[in-house]
Design a protein around this motif. Structure first.
Motif, PDB file in Angstrom:
ATOM      1  N   THR A  26      -2.800  10.470   0.699  1.00 23.70           N
ATOM      2  CA  THR A  26      -1.354  10.166   1.349  1.00 23.70           C
ATOM      3  C   THR A  26      -1.907   9.855   2.975  1.00 23.70           C
ATOM      4  O   THR A  26      -1.318   8.790   3.477  1.00 23.70           O
ATOM      5  CB  THR A  26      -0.686  11.325   1.387  1.00 23.70           C
ATOM      6  N   LEU A  27      -2.674  10.760   3.526  1.00 23.99           N
ATOM      7  CA  LEU A  27      -3.074  10.554   4.887  1.00 23.99           C
ATOM      8  C   LEU A  27      -3.298   9.225   5.222  1.00 23.99           C
ATOM      9  O   LEU A  27      -3.107   8.420   6.139  1.00 23.99           O
ATOM     10  CB  LEU A  27      -3.911  11.700   5.277  1.00 23.99           C
ATOM     11  N   LYS A  28      -4.636   8.715   4.400  1.00 24.91           N
ATOM     12  CA  LYS A  28      -5.423   7.614   4.600  1.00 24.91           C
ATOM     13  C   LYS A  28      -4.446   6.286   4.295  1.00 24.91           C
ATOM     14  O   LYS A  28      -4.676   5.541   4.725  1.00 24.91           O
ATOM     15  CB  LYS A  28      -6.526   7.723   3.699  1.00 24.91           C
ATOM     16  N   MET A  29      -3.615   6.505   3.482  1.00 25.11           N
ATOM     17  CA  MET A  29      -2.526   5.347   3.288  1.00 25.11           C
ATOM     18  C   MET A  29      -1.607   5.192   4.685  1.00 25.11           C
ATOM     19  O   MET A  29      -1.358   3.919   4.848  1.00 25.11           O
ATOM     20  CB  MET A  29      -1.632   5.696   2.229  1.00 25.11           C
ATOM     21  N   LEU A  30      -1.619   6.161   5.284  1.00 25.01           N
ATOM     22  CA  LEU A  30      -0.672   5.904   6.504  1.00 25.01           C
ATOM     23  C   LEU A  30      -1.416   5.207   7.529  1.00 25.01           C
ATOM     24  O   LEU A  30      -0.749   4.312   8.349  1.00 25.01           O
ATOM     25  CB  LEU A  30      -0.501   7.188   7.374  1.00 25.01           C
ATOM     26  N   ASN A  31      -2.564   5.019   7.566  1.00 26.85           N
ATOM     27  CA  ASN A  31      -3.550   3.849   8.556  1.00 26.85           C
ATOM     28  C   ASN A  31      -4.072   2.827   7.547  1.00 26.85           C
ATOM     29  O   ASN A  31      -5.010   2.280   8.225  1.00 26.85           O
ATOM     30  CB  ASN A  31      -4.208   4.572   9.625  1.00 26.85           C
ATOM     31  N   ARG A  32      -3.811   2.727   6.172  1.00 27.04           N
ATOM     32  CA  ARG A  32      -4.319   1.679   5.581  1.00 27.04           C
ATOM     33  C   ARG A  32      -5.739   1.800   5.276  1.00 27.04           C
ATOM     34  O   ARG A  32      -6.458   0.803   4.828  1.00 27.04           O
ATOM     35  CB  ARG A  32      -3.917   0.152   5.932  1.00 27.04           C
ATOM     36  N   LEU A  33      -6.389   2.983   5.246  1.00 29.45           N
ATOM     37  CA  LEU A  33      -7.764   2.934   4.937  1.00 29.45           C
ATOM     38  C   LEU A  33      -7.561   3.152   3.434  1.00 29.45           C
ATOM     39  O   LEU A  33      -8.697   2.846   2.805  1.00 29.45           O
ATOM     40  CB  LEU A  33      -8.299   4.536   5.190  1.00 29.45           C
ATOM     41  N   ILE A  34      -6.503   3.470   2.897  1.00 30.41           N
ATOM     42  CA  ILE A  34      -6.401   3.140   1.318  1.00 30.41           C
ATOM     43  C   ILE A  34      -4.917   2.400   1.146  1.00 30.41           C
ATOM     44  O   ILE A  34      -3.875   2.653   2.039  1.00 30.41           O
ATOM     45  CB  ILE A  34      -6.248   4.564   0.586  1.00 30.41           C
ATOM     46  N   GLU A  35      -5.042   1.529   0.427  1.00 28.45           N
ATOM     47  CA  GLU A  35      -3.799   0.854   0.477  1.00 28.45           C
ATOM     48  C   GLU A  35      -3.185   1.211  -0.756  1.00 28.45           C
ATOM     49  O   GLU A  35      -3.595   1.608  -2.004  1.00 28.45           O
ATOM     50  CB  GLU A  35      -4.156  -0.675   0.011  1.00 28.45           C
ATOM     51  N   PRO A  36      -1.779   1.558  -0.826  1.00 23.99           N
ATOM     52  CA  PRO A  36      -1.055   1.988  -1.788  1.00 23.99           C
ATOM     53  C   PRO A  36      -0.805   1.055  -3.155  1.00 23.99           C
ATOM     54  O   PRO A  36      -1.009   0.009  -2.798  1.00 23.99           O
ATOM     55  CB  PRO A  36       0.478   2.649  -1.206  1.00 23.99           C
ATOM     56  N   THR A  37      -0.608   1.656  -4.143  1.00 27.21           N
ATOM     57  CA  THR A  37      -0.294   1.139  -5.437  1.00 27.21           C
ATOM     58  C   THR A  37       1.212   0.704  -5.467  1.00 27.21           C
ATOM     59  O   THR A  37       1.584  -0.461  -5.931  1.00 27.21           O
ATOM     60  CB  THR A  37      -0.476   1.933  -6.695  1.00 27.21           C
ATOM     61  N   ALA A  38       1.907   1.694  -4.828  1.00 25.40           N
ATOM     62  CA  ALA A  38       3.442   1.276  -4.734  1.00 25.40           C
ATOM     63  C   ALA A  38       3.944   1.872  -3.641  1.00 25.40           C
ATOM     64  O   ALA A  38       3.497   2.922  -3.026  1.00 25.40           O
ATOM     65  CB  ALA A  38       4.268   1.659  -6.019  1.00 25.40           C
ATOM     66  N   GLY A  39       5.140   1.634  -2.993  1.00 25.71           N
ATOM     67  CA  GLY A  39       5.662   2.133  -2.031  1.00 25.71           C
ATOM     68  C   GLY A  39       5.714   1.709  -0.664  1.00 25.71           C
ATOM     69  O   GLY A  39       4.881   0.631  -0.486  1.00 25.71           O
ATOM     70  N   ALA A  90       3.044  -5.074   8.146  1.00 27.64           N
ATOM     71  CA  ALA A  90       3.228  -6.247   8.758  1.00 27.64           C
ATOM     72  C   ALA A  90       2.013  -6.906   9.706  1.00 27.64           C
ATOM     73  O   ALA A  90       1.901  -7.839   9.882  1.00 27.64           O
ATOM     74  CB  ALA A  90       4.407  -5.994   9.631  1.00 27.64           C
ATOM     75  N   GLN A  91       1.286  -5.966  10.229  1.00 25.83           N
ATOM     76  CA  GLN A  91       0.089  -6.423  10.919  1.00 25.83           C
ATOM     77  C   GLN A  91      -1.118  -6.339  10.389  1.00 25.83           C
ATOM     78  O   GLN A  91      -1.149  -5.417   9.442  1.00 25.83           O
ATOM     79  CB  GLN A  91       0.318  -5.783  12.490  1.00 25.83           C
ATOM     80  N   LYS A  92      -2.121  -6.675  11.057  1.00 27.21           N
ATOM     81  CA  LYS A  92      -3.594  -6.602  10.474  1.00 27.21           C
ATOM     82  C   LYS A  92      -3.975  -5.167  10.466  1.00 27.21           C
ATOM     83  O   LYS A  92      -3.751  -4.461  11.419  1.00 27.21           O
ATOM     84  CB  LYS A  92      -4.631  -7.590  11.029  1.00 27.21           C
ATOM     85  N   PRO A  93      -4.446  -4.627   9.379  1.00 22.78           N
ATOM     86  CA  PRO A  93      -4.968  -3.092   9.534  1.00 22.78           C
ATOM     87  C   PRO A  93      -5.693  -2.792  10.518  1.00 22.78           C
ATOM     88  O   PRO A  93      -5.668  -1.979  11.197  1.00 22.78           O
ATOM     89  CB  PRO A  93      -5.912  -2.981   8.206  1.00 22.78           C
ATOM     90  N   GLU A  94      -6.375  -3.717  11.235  1.00 22.20           N
ATOM     91  CA  GLU A  94      -7.380  -3.100  12.338  1.00 22.20           C
ATOM     92  C   GLU A  94      -6.578  -2.857  13.640  1.00 22.20           C
ATOM     93  O   GLU A  94      -6.734  -2.126  14.386  1.00 22.20           O
ATOM     94  CB  GLU A  94      -8.499  -4.363  12.734  1.00 22.20           C
ATOM     95  N   LEU A  95      -5.476  -3.821  13.725  1.00 21.42           N
ATOM     96  CA  LEU A  95      -4.593  -3.850  14.813  1.00 21.42           C
ATOM     97  C   LEU A  95      -3.473  -2.583  14.713  1.00 21.42           C
ATOM     98  O   LEU A  95      -3.381  -1.912  15.851  1.00 21.42           O
ATOM     99  CB  LEU A  95      -3.717  -5.017  14.957  1.00 21.42           C
TER     100      LEU A  95
END
Lengths: 320, 523
Positions: A43-56, A67-72
């Motif tokens: 859950t935590l890692k989905m917040l900064n897109r280290l993991i991309e969610p399946t849904a939600g 909306a923006q690139k994960p790096e930014l």
């Protein structure tokens, strides 16, 4: 500040995170608490897109994080890891200034910020030229924290930040952590499996199991109004201590006796602290402790017995 | 010991020009191939660290390349890339590939996951993570791979001299062929020192932090390109014709030294192994080679022998040599052996060698066909008068001759034969003869003279220009010293010879070595 809606993550047949939704208000300190494999880290890692969610969907500061690139996105979210994740080939100074470098801060600003942070984190400037392997575990973790705080990101994610430390160091750093003014303003999501840590540091706790949030609320709500047996059992082992930690002196203020003759000297304990904190001070020869209400500035002098009586009274009113 | 050292020092001083150029060639070959291997191997290693499912295949292929014996790999290169620096660099590149790919892969996959996660979480791009985190942290492992590759390359580069790519192998293999230990050491010691030097330099680099290394990384290509330019320029220049000589020929008085002194021949020369020399000439990689006048490949590759009009190559006329007591013990043996005398000239022997070496016919069949065609074949009498033991050295021509003698003895006398063919070398064959383990074997006058008798230089000069004088001298001396008799020469002369492609020689009108010299002087 953070809004999570119907978030799921599926690995093969396993639902690591199963359709969870929650919100974290600005300045809140949410702890994701649970055993290994409950989905808290995912859950935590989905917040900064280290993991991309399946849904939600996830919004931070009102903005969809996709909306923006994960790096930014990540450059504006502090992140602290269990094993600190310091770059072994960078000095402390270089480690701390990675994100300012990415954000192209000027040197003066960076230098000022470094010194400000080092002071707050009780780190000597001598350490700046050292490499992480030359630091103690506690120092490494402080540097890891400094790195995450460096750019004043409004959101801080922490993945078992104190998990790798020994008990004594952990307690010490947790104390500092609570006192750090920088953190008061921040929206923090922290993952831990340590119930005490959760109760010590969180003003809201989400207990997770099998990818779902079993119950989310303040420490007191979890303790005194558990929604099901899972939560009850989860907290059972250390219940007394947790309760003492969950109840502030303010909660029991009314049932503590008023003081008659006060000593002139001595620093009173603030009523925002827990009963546990007060009991901690009542050790050895200290028979009485002075408390001061944060609201009314009224001062009371109490003994251990008086504290426990007030605690019992409060407990009865809650469960009645 | 002291004398040995001193003479090695003298050798080095004498040959310092050559030593320097060979060393630079060696460094050039090593570094250029290494640079290419890094340019290819590093990204490939990074790539398979990203796509792990491909790692098995890529590492497997690189591993198989590594197991190909170096000489075989160089051999494979000739049909594809000819001879010279290019195929040598390609072969060295292939050898250097595995350690570099493997260590890059290991280094990058070995980076602590939490460090990578931290880098990602701080908002570094994939490129920044690669250059600021993964490569710096993997660098010690990658450099260890480059070190391994360098040391391998310094070693394998000695073999580059086999395909005329130069390097210190010229001294080493020349020295081995000439049994000249100073020459071997003059090549081997610098090669070993180079390996140690590179290893030490890279170990220093390995210890330096990555940030300081960045400057070195900028300097390195410059150094390597400088070397590459230095190295490649000389091979691009040179005369109209190029000679490819074996290391042995290069160092012999009756070889290149004689060509320079007696003919004044000045030709652009590369050093090459005799196994690939004929083919390289055929493929127009080189124009003049130092071959053996009866080699089957002469015919296979349509080469022509240049006449040695100033007689610098001593005659190597073949004749059976027999122990005197064997001749007495087996009457009629001498007549049987002399049946072959004068019947095989150079071109016939070349043809016969061609049939065994290139057409892969058995020596027995080749021998029988020849005897039948010349009406000398008689079926075996299966006699019981005694057993003649035939010896031969370990190459095709000797096997054919041994078979012919067997058939002649069994067809013309009542003796049977036993064969002890394939004896390692001149020394072994001759010892077997004098120790009464064989009764005769075919020998060459030049070998008898230079290897076995080793007369003083003055005597050599008197006799080597004339085949009869040489024959008479060895006949007398062998009889006196060893009680071994030289029978009548078979007819052919398997000597050193300069060879060219027949077509080119005809076009240029070159028939003799003097013609070649005049041609070179004119152009």
């Amino acid at each position: 500040m953070i809004r999570v809606q119907n978030l799921s993550k599926q690995y093969g047949q396993v639902m690591a995170v199963d359709n969870i939704s929650f919100e974290v208000a600005e300045g809140d300190n949410l702890i994701l608490l649970g055993t290994s494999g409950c989905g808290k880290t995912t859950t935590l890692k989905m917040l900064n897109r280290l993991i991309e969610p399946t849904a939600g969907k996830i919004w931070i500061g009102g903005e969809d994080i996709t909306a923006q690139k994960p790096e930014l996105l990540r450059r504006n979210i502090g992140y602290v890891l269990q094993n600190n994740g310091l770059f072994p080939h960078y000095t402390v100074a270089e480690n701390i200034t990675i994100v300012p470098g990415l954000l192209k801060w000027d040197k003066e600003k960076t230098r000022n910020r470094i010194h400000e942070l080092l002071q707050k984190l009780h780190l000597s400037t001598d350490l700046l030229t050292k490499y992480p392997s030359q630091l103690s575990g506690g120092q490494q973790q402080r540097v890891g924290l400094a790195r995450a705080l460096m750019t004043n990101a409004p959101v801080l994610l922490m993945d078992e930040p104190f998990g790798a430390l020994d008990n004594i160091t952990r307690t010490k750093i947790q104390e500092e952590f609570k006192e750090l003014d920088e953190l008061q303003r921040k929206t923090i999501v922290m993952v831990t499996h340590d119930v005490h840590e959760a109760f010590e540091l969180g003003n809201r706790i989400a207990i997770m199991d099998k990818g779902q949030i079993v119950q989310m609320g303040t420490p007191a709500q979890l303790l005194f109004k558990p929604e099901n047996d899972f939560v009850r059992n989860f907290l059972k082992a250390q219940r007394l201590q947790l309760e003492l930690k969950a109840i502030t002196l303010h909660d029991v203020w009314y049932s503590l006796p008023s003081a008659h003759d006060l000593p002139d000297s001595g620093l009173p304990l603030n009523t925002n602290e827990s009963i546990w904190q007060a009991i901690q001070k009542l050790k050895g020869d200290v028979k009485q402790i002075m408390l001061k209400s944060a609201q009314t500035n009224e001062v009371k002098l109490v003994t251990f017995e008086q504290l426990m009586a007030a605690y019992n009274h409060y407990q009865n009113t809650l469960t009645a | 010991m002291n004398q040995q050292q001193q003479s090695l020092w003298q050798f080095v001083q004498q040959q310092s020009d050559k030593l320097l150029s060979q060393t630079l060639e060696h460094i050039g070959l090593t570094l250029v191939s290494l640079l290419i291997a890094i340019i290819v191997g590093l990204p490939l290693g990074i790539f398979i660290a990203r796509k792990k499912q491909l790692s098995g295949t890529v590492l497997g292929i690189a591993g198989v390349l590594q197991t190909i014996p170096s000489i075989a790999l160089l051999g494979f290169m000739i049909p594809l890339l000819g001879i010279g620096a290019t195929p040598a660099i390609v072969a060295l590149f292939l050898y250097a590939l595995l350690p570099i790919i493997r260590n890059t892969y290991t280094g990058i996959t070995g980076v602590e996951p939490s460090v990578k996660e931290a880098a990602l979480a701080m908002g570094m791009s994939a490129r920044q993570i690669l250059f600021k985190v993964e490569l710096p942290l993997a660098m010690p492992v990658i450099l260890a791979g480059i070190r391994t590759a360098t040391v391998i390359n310094v070693g394998v580069a000695t073999l580059a001299s086999y395909i005329a790519a130069g390097g210190l192998g010229e001294f080493i293999f020349g020295g081995i062929s000439l049994n000249n230990s100073n020459m071997i050491l003059a090549g081997a010691i610098p090669a070993a020192l180079l390996a140690i030097l590179f290893d030490v330099l890279l170990s220093v680099v390995q210890r330096v932090s990555f940030k300081k290394l960045k400057y070195a990384l900028f300097a390195l290509p410059v150094i390597i390109v400088a070397f590459a330019v230095y190295y490649l320029v000389p091979s691009a220049s040179g005369g109209k014709l190029t000679a490819g000589f074996t290391p042995e020929f290069m160092g012999r008085q009756d070889g290149n030294l004689g060509l320079q002194q007696k003919y004044g021949l000045k030709i652009h020369t590369t050093v090459i192994n005799d196994a690939v020399m004929y083919k390289a000439a055929f493929e127009k990689q080189i124009d003049v080679i130092s071959g053996y006048s009866t080699d089957g490949r002469l015919k296979a590759f349509n080469l022509t022998v240049l006449d040695d009009d100033k007689k610098i190559f001593p005659p190597y006329y073949a004749a059976p040599i027999v122990r005197a007591d064997a001749l007495q013990k087996y009457p009629g043996l001498e007549d049987a052996l002399n049946l072959l005398a004068g019947h095989i000239n150079d071109s016939v022997m070349t043809e016969l060698n061609y049939r065994t070496d290139q057409l892969h016919q058995t020596p027995e069949r080749v021998a029988k066909d020849f005897l039948v065609a010349n009406n000398m074949f008689k079926p075996s009498r299966k006699g019981k008068a005694g057993v003649i033991r035939i010896g031969s050295k370990v190459f095709g021509e000797q096997y054919i001759l041994a078979e012919m003698y067997r058939m002649l003895i069994e067809g013309n006398t009542n003796y049977t034969t036993s064969a002890k063919t394939g004896l390692g070398g001149t020394k072994i064959c001759f010892d077997a003869l004098t120790n009464n383990q064989i009764d005769f074997y075919p020998e060459y006058t030049g070998t008898g003279l230079l290897v076995l008798l080793q007369p003083p230089a003055v005597k050599l000069q008197q006799i080597t220009s004339n085949k009869e004088k040489t024959y008479n001298y060895v006949q007398q001396e062998f009889n006196k010293k060893y009680s071994v008799k030289w029978l009548k020469p078979i007819g052919f002369n398997n000597a050193y010879a300069l060879m060219m492609r027949r077509q080119q020689a005809d076009e240029l009108g070159i028939k003799t070595i003097s013609d070649l010299k005049h041609f070179l002087d004119r152009n």
